[in-house]
Write a protein that holds these residues in place. Structure first.
Motif, PDB file in Angstrom:
ATOM      1  N   LEU A 125       0.901  -1.152   0.000  1.00  0.00           N
ATOM      2  CA  LEU A 125       0.000   0.000   0.000  1.00  0.00           C
ATOM      3  C   LEU A 125       0.938   1.200   0.000  1.00  0.00           C
ATOM      4  O   LEU A 125       1.650   1.421   0.981  1.00  0.00           O
ATOM      5  CB  LEU A 125      -0.880   0.029   1.251  1.00  0.00           C
ATOM      6  N   GLY A 126       0.958   1.935  -1.101  1.00  0.00           N
ATOM      7  CA  GLY A 126       1.917   3.027  -1.208  1.00  0.00           C
ATOM      8  C   GLY A 126       3.323   2.449  -1.207  1.00  0.00           C
ATOM      9  O   GLY A 126       3.620   1.506  -1.931  1.00  0.00           O
ATOM     10  N   ASP A 151     -11.241  -0.673   0.315  1.00  0.00           N
ATOM     11  CA  ASP A 151      -9.984  -0.152  -0.220  1.00  0.00           C
ATOM     12  C   ASP A 151      -9.089   0.213   0.955  1.00  0.00           C
ATOM     13  O   ASP A 151      -9.367   1.168   1.681  1.00  0.00           O
ATOM     14  CB  ASP A 151     -10.218   1.052  -1.123  1.00  0.00           C
ATOM     15  N   MET A 152      -8.026  -0.546   1.152  1.00  0.00           N
ATOM     16  CA  MET A 152      -7.155  -0.351   2.308  1.00  0.00           C
ATOM     17  C   MET A 152      -6.370   0.949   2.245  1.00  0.00           C
ATOM     18  O   MET A 152      -6.023   1.520   3.267  1.00  0.00           O
ATOM     19  CB  MET A 152      -6.192  -1.538   2.451  1.00  0.00           C
ATOM     20  N   PRO A 154      -6.277   6.362  -4.126  1.00  0.00           N
ATOM     21  CA  PRO A 154      -5.964   5.093  -4.780  1.00  0.00           C
ATOM     22  C   PRO A 154      -5.962   5.232  -6.291  1.00  0.00           C
ATOM     23  O   PRO A 154      -6.671   6.076  -6.849  1.00  0.00           O
ATOM     24  CB  PRO A 154      -7.106   4.181  -4.328  1.00  0.00           C
ATOM     25  N   THR A 155      -5.134   4.466  -6.935  1.00  0.00           N
ATOM     26  CA  THR A 155      -5.171   4.349  -8.387  1.00  0.00           C
ATOM     27  C   THR A 155      -5.372   2.869  -8.682  1.00  0.00           C
ATOM     28  O   THR A 155      -4.817   2.010  -7.998  1.00  0.00           O
ATOM     29  CB  THR A 155      -3.857   4.828  -9.040  1.00  0.00           C
ATOM     30  N   TYR A 156      -6.190   2.598  -9.674  1.00  0.00           N
ATOM     31  CA  TYR A 156      -6.496   1.213 -10.022  1.00  0.00           C
ATOM     32  C   TYR A 156      -5.874   0.922 -11.372  1.00  0.00           C
ATOM     33  O   TYR A 156      -6.208   1.561 -12.365  1.00  0.00           O
ATOM     34  CB  TYR A 156      -8.006   0.993 -10.031  1.00  0.00           C
ATOM     35  N   VAL A 202      -8.864  -4.314  -1.245  1.00  0.00           N
ATOM     36  CA  VAL A 202      -8.116  -3.789  -2.390  1.00  0.00           C
ATOM     37  C   VAL A 202      -6.741  -3.322  -1.908  1.00  0.00           C
ATOM     38  O   VAL A 202      -6.644  -2.540  -0.961  1.00  0.00           O
ATOM     39  CB  VAL A 202      -8.852  -2.605  -3.048  1.00  0.00           C
ATOM     40  N   VAL A 203      -5.685  -3.828  -2.567  1.00  0.00           N
ATOM     41  CA  VAL A 203      -4.313  -3.423  -2.257  1.00  0.00           C
ATOM     42  C   VAL A 203      -3.626  -3.027  -3.564  1.00  0.00           C
ATOM     43  O   VAL A 203      -4.082  -3.374  -4.648  1.00  0.00           O
ATOM     44  CB  VAL A 203      -3.541  -4.552  -1.532  1.00  0.00           C
TER      45      VAL A 203
END
Length: 165
Positions: A25-26, A71-72, A81-83, A102-103
């Protein structure tokens, strides 16, 4: 006694190595018990449900089961977040309920011995005090280990029955 102090010994009390699914995450790398993971899927369109917290992206129909998707990155306030093609939905079985997380990406399964798991420092953040198992150390690599049962069963998430966690 804080939650970390009470949860860390239970991990270290295990005799054998433990397996964790590592994900990002990031810029940070996290880990959750592989035993909670049902499957991995690419990110797909979700159906938004009105009046749900921002971190609950919506629901998907997974072979006849309606699965909430969290979405974590939003949950942990780690930026927008970007998917993309690397985004993964980790399908979990937590407290008798199927939940999607979501990760940014999934790395691998990491085996840690009890000696490689250190207690997390107390940093007065909600995540650190309530949901961290500890920090996994593999050489220079550090894995933030999350108690996914406690996180998904927490009142603020409202996704699973805490009595079953």
């Amino acid at each position: 006694m804080n939650a970390i102090a009470s949860s860390a010994p239970s991990v270290n009390a295990t005799n054998g190595p433990l397996e964790f699914l590592s994900f990002t995450l990031g810029k940070e790398e996290y880990g959750i018990s592989i035993q909670k993971v049902q499957e991995l899927r690419g990110y797909d369109t979700v159906t938004r449900i009105a009046n749900t917290p921002e971190f609950v992206k919506g629901v998907v129909n997974l072979r006849g089961i309606i699965v909430p998707i969290v979405d974590m990155r939003i949950k942990f306030s780690l930026g927008s977040p970007t998917y993309d093609q690397f985004t993964v939905v980790v399908i979990l079985n937590v407290a008798g309920r199927v939940v999607g997380m979501v990760v940014d990406s999934v790395s691998d399964v990491i085996t840690l011995t009890p000696e490689e798991i250190r207690p997390a420092p107390d940093m007065n953040s909600a995540m650190a005090s309530d949901y961290l198992v500890g920090l996994g150390t593999i050489g220079e690599r550090m894995l933030i280990l999350i108690d996914i049962d406690k996180l998904m069963s927490s009142a603020e998430m409202g996704l699973a029955d805490p009595s079953l966690a």
